[in-house]
Design an enzyme around this catalytic site. Structure first.
Site, PDB file in Angstrom:
ATOM      1  N   HIS A  40       3.829   0.115  -2.030  1.00 43.93           N
ATOM      2  CA  HIS A  40       4.686  -0.857  -2.521  1.00 43.93           C
ATOM      3  C   HIS A  40       4.791  -1.974  -1.307  1.00 43.93           C
ATOM      4  CE1 HIS A  40       6.160   1.929  -5.092  1.00 43.93           C
ATOM      5  NE2 HIS A  40       6.680   1.025  -5.916  1.00 43.93           N
TER       6      HIS A  40
ATOM      7  N   LYS B  89      10.408  -2.871   1.037  1.00 44.38           N
ATOM      8  CA  LYS B  89      11.033  -1.918   0.173  1.00 44.38           C
ATOM      9  C   LYS B  89      11.719  -1.012   1.082  1.00 44.38           C
ATOM     10  CE  LYS B  89      10.102   1.714  -3.411  1.00 44.38           C
ATOM     11  NZ  LYS B  89      11.378   1.322  -4.167  1.00 44.38           N
TER      12      LYS B  89
END
Length: 267
Positions: free
Chosen positions: A155, A159
């Protein structure tokens, strides 16, 4: 289809602003308010980069849901705020559709019980990309035949939770079809702590956080002489919008909480 009044929490963020653009494309969806700490009192069309909506920004969930007539709350915030928003929405009789990950099992149990008590539909999904939901279901099926498994999720570097909600949900689904098994050599040692990733029932989960990524997951299954890889990639946040729209359409007629979009897709 009758009009659905929607509130979006986290509307000025990357996912939230994409949700506003999705709402703009569907005539049956009516944005009635946004919740965001940055733009309290402003209208959406007064914020640069956001679509042309007259809806107002609030910073208080209870005030917002008291003042506007809402059917659905789309929450795309953070675990701490998302739990508060989801609970408040259910109390107000507003149906939450939640893309925030990182809720604890205890929080999920509390929200499930509250939704059942109030008979208010709710959807909490670790991932709203329909391809990702299918990836998780295919992984569950494969685990019956390939019990040696590692999960690599990647990601963007902003995040907050690791591993991702999708990786956690994937591991939970796999556990339903896989006997507990410690993988690797019984005398294996990490010379650098964490090198082998998180250990979930013997499986390993590895989290990668880098700029330029969006949301990506690969589940690797191994057997004697062969590997099976199941992979999903979201290259743009638009990939999550069809699932959010799908959840909005379904949650209107629900009277309980479901965790995972697959319960709606595969029903």
């Amino acid at each position: 289809m009758s009009e659905i009044n929607v509130v979006v929490a986290g509307a000025s963020g990357k996912m939230g602003s994409e949700a506003l653009r999705m709402i703009k494309k569907h005539a049956e969806l009516n944005l009635v308010a946004c919740i965001d700490m940055k733009h309290t009192g402003k209208k959406v069309n007064e914020v640069e980069g956001l679509p042309n909506f007259e809806a107002k920004f609030y910073n208080d969930i209870d005030l917002c849901l008291t003042e506007v007539n809402a059917d659905v709350l789309v929450d795309l915030t953070s675990p701490k705020v998302g739990f508060k928003h989801t609970k408040a929405a259910i109390v107000h009789g507003v149906r939450p559709v939640v893309g925030t990950t990182g809720f604890t099992p205890e929080e999920l149990d509390e929200l499930t019980a509250l939704a059942k008590e109030k008979e208010v539909g709710a959807v909490i999904a670790p991932n709203f990309a329909m391809g990702a939901v299918l990836m998780m279901q295919f992984s569950k099926l494969a685990a019956k035949y390939f019990p040696d498994i590692e999960i690599i999720e990647k990601h963007h570097d902003q995040k907050l939770d690791a591993p991702s909600g999708t990786a956690v949900k994937t591991a939970e689904l796999i556990q339903e079809n896989r006997q507990s098994k410690a993988q690797g050599h019984p005398e294996e040692q990490e010379t650098i702590t964490g090198a082998r990733g998180a250990n979930v029932d013997g499986m390993r989960i590895h989290s990668v956080r880098l700029p330029g990524l969006v949301a990506h997951q690969e589940v690797i299954f191994a057997g004697p002489g062969e590997n099976l890889k199941i992979q999903h990639d979201s290259f743009h946040r638009e990939s999550f919008m069809s699932g959010i729209k799908f959840a909005i359409d379904h949650v209107i007629n629900m009277k309980e909480l479901v965790y995972g979009l697959e319960h709606l897709m595969l029903d």
